[in-house]
Scaffold this active site. Structure first.
Site, PDB file in Angstrom:
ATOM      1  N   HIS A 146       0.810  -1.213   0.000  1.00  0.00           N
ATOM      2  CA  HIS A 146       0.000   0.000   0.000  1.00  0.00           C
ATOM      3  C   HIS A 146       0.843   1.263   0.000  1.00  0.00           C
ATOM      4  CE1 HIS A 146      -3.301  -2.783   1.215  1.00  0.00           C
ATOM      5  NE2 HIS A 146      -3.939  -2.004   0.384  1.00  0.00           N
TER       6      HIS A 146
ATOM      7  N   GLU B 186     -11.608 -10.147  -5.302  1.00  0.00           N
ATOM      8  CA  GLU B 186     -10.250 -10.238  -4.752  1.00  0.00           C
ATOM      9  C   GLU B 186      -9.964 -11.615  -4.160  1.00  0.00           C
ATOM     10  OE1 GLU B 186      -9.361  -6.122  -2.667  1.00  0.00           O
ATOM     11  OE2 GLU B 186     -11.440  -6.736  -2.304  1.00  0.00           O
TER      12      GLU B 186
ATOM     13  N   ASP C 112      -4.918  -8.081  -4.551  1.00  0.00           N
ATOM     14  CA  ASP C 112      -5.265  -9.137  -3.600  1.00  0.00           C
ATOM     15  C   ASP C 112      -5.583 -10.454  -4.300  1.00  0.00           C
ATOM     16  OD1 ASP C 112      -4.895  -8.263  -0.986  1.00  0.00           O
ATOM     17  OD2 ASP C 112      -6.741  -7.106  -0.993  1.00  0.00           O
TER      18      ASP C 112
ATOM     19  N   ARG D 175       1.997  -9.870  -0.712  1.00  0.00           N
ATOM     20  CA  ARG D 175       2.371  -8.856  -1.699  1.00  0.00           C
ATOM     21  C   ARG D 175       3.318  -7.809  -1.136  1.00  0.00           C
ATOM     22  NH1 ARG D 175      -3.292  -5.464  -2.353  1.00  0.00           N
ATOM     23  NH2 ARG D 175      -3.105  -4.218  -0.479  1.00  0.00           N
TER      24      ARG D 175
ATOM     25  N   CYS E 145      -9.041  -2.718 -11.379  1.00  0.00           N
ATOM     26  CA  CYS E 145      -8.582  -1.513 -10.684  1.00  0.00           C
ATOM     27  C   CYS E 145      -7.304  -1.745  -9.883  1.00  0.00           C
ATOM     28  CB  CYS E 145      -9.676  -0.984  -9.754  1.00  0.00           C
ATOM     29  SG  CYS E 145     -10.088  -2.076  -8.397  1.00  0.00           S
TER      30      CYS E 145
END
Length: 763
Positions: A377, A619, A643, A653, A690
């Site tokens: 993130h 996800e 995800d 990740r 997205c």
């Protein structure tokens, strides 16, 4: 008269070895002799005090090798001739791991490197400790004996403390001659290979996220004074931690609270305090005592395999750093956030998205972290901020200081430290070239996103803050395909009230000026923690209580957000998207909560949105097996590739060790995506992507080839992806791509790259 008994002579306790060595080192360091002579005297003294038959000092060269620089006991002709390659032998292992090596029979160890010119094969026991300055290994200090024995812990600590003083002598520049190539300081330029997190090139000056205190004053002039400094600092440290734990914002902060409790446990630990006092009694300053105990405890903890101790080590390091800042008079670091240079390159071991947002974004040019991956993130936020970001920059914090010149080249995946004027000039040219390229992308912003053969591909923007909205017009995006509502919650000190949420969503809608905005409902959990929301610690937070799971378990939180969104959209169309859907049945529960809020609005005569479409993020892989059922209950589907691929590959990740291990353009994930696009066409439900996959031209090209007609990405990716779309013969690719995916022998990424070359597609 009674005869007095004869007084027995008092037997004095032997003086501690460390105190004797420190007194001798103080004399040696004040001597005007050359550096080599002082090193020779140091090894002679250590060997005598510690009753060692050999004492040697190896220094690290810039190429990573280790050179024998001084020795008492080994053959004199070996000095300056014996060199060990990186990680060679037990000495090399000590330097590479930055940990003590304590071997009772070193010559029998598999890692032992036999060098006949030294004559050390005659000595069995070996104790080697790293010589470190500012957490950087600059050499190794070794003692050896004929007898086979493991050195006691006291000897390890004595040698570690001695190594600290040796490091300070080396840093003073009084050792290496003009012909030496020893890595004693950071004066030279360096290049560190890393991994791209966010595209860009940045030239600027380093700002350490958590500035490290460099201890330079090691030997105490007055131990009484140093003890008083230590006691005062410990008292202030404990008060500060107690204050933090009593703070309402942090008292029920879940994981934060656990960390602070660990701080308090260490801060009040009598054993830790006793070791600190003992180091001062041995002749060290209070600052050096903290560093010595920290190094010694770290060495013990790193030998433990239980992950519990890894967490406690982090607590210890943070606590020791706090104590060092107090001793240095730099306990308050707020000025560090405020007085940033205009060309800040932020350097950190690790960083979360909220921490990055603490900094003045107008002054940030680049970010370099030791961990992180392209799907973390903090990388996503860096992209949104438009700053160049690099991850997996191994041990960079140890190699750079505040204010030093740094160049971040995320295209090549490298960081240049202290670059020469020629390198700076070359990168200034590269920045100018990128600016011209950006001008070209800017020229495309008002042109339609249509392929060469007429297929329209909608390019949308990912956003999360009000300041992101101007990127709509700047980039030419058609709308906001993902608005992350959780950032508002993460930046607030307390749970945002209804009216505050309404105003925030209204501001987004108004600034979007009629463009579609898809609001994703609250997605917290994992690495996105709300400090004011109590939650139990989880071993696997990414797959734990987060997103829709939290919304369904705490419906009041979800309903308040829905109520705010309904009121903010009065008379306007509302697009709503729920994250982390795991089963189609959860969509029924979500719609029931939304219906209750719709009924509440009608009952109180609140205006309703002109229309409402409710979508879900795909996800979780379980949804791949009930796609038709999910699409019956949704108005649109948005694939959260970050995800989805993380769970498909069972890879964290945020972990650089595994995040790059699997290719998103390999056969398995592409076959999964094909099934989603086919289900969307079958059910007449729009499907968009997205995740980060949408923002990379070659991966976006694959998505278009699979039939995707809507992509949402960071603002900085709109231009490059639009250039790809406008140069792509989509129909030709759509005919060839399925065959590559079906054939396991085809490297799909390589085939796509070749296709782009053959058809002049701009990737």
């Amino acid at each position: 008269m009674q005869k007095r008994p004869e007084e027995k002579p008092r037997i004095m306790a032997p003086e501690p070895a460390l105190r004797i060595i420190m007194r001798g080192l103080r004399e040696i360091m004040s001597d005007k002799a050359d550096g080599q002579s002082r090193l020779d005297r140091i090894v002679h003294q250590i060997a005598g005090v510690m009753v060692a038959e050999v004492c040697s000092i190896y220094l690290k060269r810039r190429d990573g090798s280790l050179e024998l620089y001084a020795s008492e006991g080994l053959k004199p002709e070996a000095v300056h001739k014996t060199r060990l390659n990186r990680n060679e032998g037990l000495v090399g292992r000590c330097a590479e791991q930055a940990l003590p090596i304590n071997e009772p029979d070193a010559s029998s160890h598999p890692a032992f490197s036999y060098r006949p010119e030294t004559g050390e094969e005659a000595y069995h026991s070996m104790l080697a400790v790293p010589v470190m300055r500012s957490s950087k290994v600059v050499g190794v200090l070794v003692i050896q004996n004929h007898t086979r024995r493991e050195y006691p812990e006291e000897d390890v600590e004595v040698l570690q403390s001695t190594a600290m003083v040796v490091a300070e002598l080396l840093a003073s520049g009084g050792v290496a001659g003009s012909e030496a190539d020893i890595e004693l300081q950071r004066a030279g330029s360096a290049v560190i290979k890393a991994q791209k997190l966010a595209d860009g090139i940045a030239l600027g000056h380093a700002v350490l996220h958590e500035p490290r205190i460099v201890v330079t004053n090691l030997l105490a002039e007055d131990s009484t004074v140093e003890l008083a400094r230590l006691e005062a600092a410990l008292s202030r440290l404990r008060r500060g931690i107690d204050d933090m734990l009593s703070n309402e914002r942090l008292s029920a902060a879940g994981e934060h609270h656990d960390v602070l409790e660990a701080y308090r446990m260490f801060a009040h630990d009598r054993g830790w305090e006793h070791r600190l006092r003992g180091a001062v009694h041995d002749g060290l300053t209070a600052d050096a005592a903290v560093e010595r105990v920290q190094n010694a405890t770290r060495a013990k903890m790193l030998r433990q395999i239980d992950p519990y101790w890894a967490e406690r080590l982090r607590d210890l390091d943070d606590l020791s750093d706090r104590l060092l800042r107090i001793l240095a008079g730099r306990a308050d670091q707020h000025g560090h956030l405020e007085n940033l240079p205009d060309d800040t390159i932020l350097i950190a071991r690790t960083m979360g998205p909220a921490e990055l947002l603490d900094y003045d974004r107008t002054k940030l040019r680049g970010l370099v972290v030791e961990d992180g991956s392209t799907q973390s993130h903090v990388a996503i936020v860096a992209k949104a901020l438009g700053i160049a970001a690099i991850g997996q920059a191994h041990r960079i914090v140890e190699h750079v200081s505040d204010g030093e010149a740094v160049i971040v080249d995320s295209e090549a995946g490298v960081v240049h430290l202290r670059p020469t004027s020629d390198v700076i000039a070359a990168f200034q040219d590269k920045v100018r070239f990128r600016a011209k390229r950006q001008e070209r992308f800017h020229s495309l912003r008002n042109l339609p996103s249509v392929t060469r053969d007429g297929k329209r591909v909608s390019l949308m923007l990912n956003a999360g803050m009000l300041v992101d909205i101007p990127h709509l017009e700047e980039s030419g995006a058609e709308g906001i395909g993902l608005f992350r509502t959780e950032l508002q919650f993460m930046l607030a000190e307390r749970l945002p009230r209804l009216n505050r949420q309404i105003q925030a969503y209204k501001s987004v809608i108004e600034q979007a000026k009629g463009h579609r905005v898809i609001f994703r409902t609250l997605d917290v959990g994992g690495d996105k923690v709300l400090p004011y929301l109590h939650r139990m610690p989880e071993e696997n937070p990414a797959m734990g209580w987060r997103a829709i799971r939290m919304s369904l378990d705490q419906p009041a939180l979800f309903r308040t957000q829905i109520r705010a969104l309904l009121r903010a959209h009065c008379g306007r169309p509302l697009s709503l998207m729920v994250p982390m859907l795991t089963a189609a049945s959860e969509m029924d529960d979500i719609r029931e909560l939304i219906d209750k809020e719709m009924e509440h609005a009608r009952r109180h005569a609140h205006p309703l949105p002109a229309s409402m479409s409710i979508g879900a993020m795909l996800e979780v892989p379980s949804l791949l097996f009930e796609l038709d059922k999910v699409m019956e209950k949704t108005d649109f589907i948005s694939i959260g590739s970050n995800d989805l691929l993380q769970f498909l590959f069972a890879t964290d990740r945020t972990s650089g060790q595994v995040a790059r291990r699997y290719d998103v353009l390999s056969h398995a994930p592409l076959r999964a995506l094909i099934s989603v696009f086919e289900a969307g066409r079958r059910n007449n439900v729009p499907v968009t992507v997205c995740g980060e996959m949408a923002g990379t031209p070659i991966e976006a090209m694959a998505l278009v080839g699979l039939g995707c007609s809507s992509l949402s990405m960071a603002a900085s990716s709109i231009g490059p992806v639009k250039a790809m779309v406008r140069s792509l013969p989509a129909g030709v690719l759509a005919r060839e791509l399925p065959g590559w995916i079906e054939d396991d022998s085809v490297d799909v990424r390589a085939a796509l790259t070749q296709f782009a070359t053959d058809h002049d597609v701009e990737i």
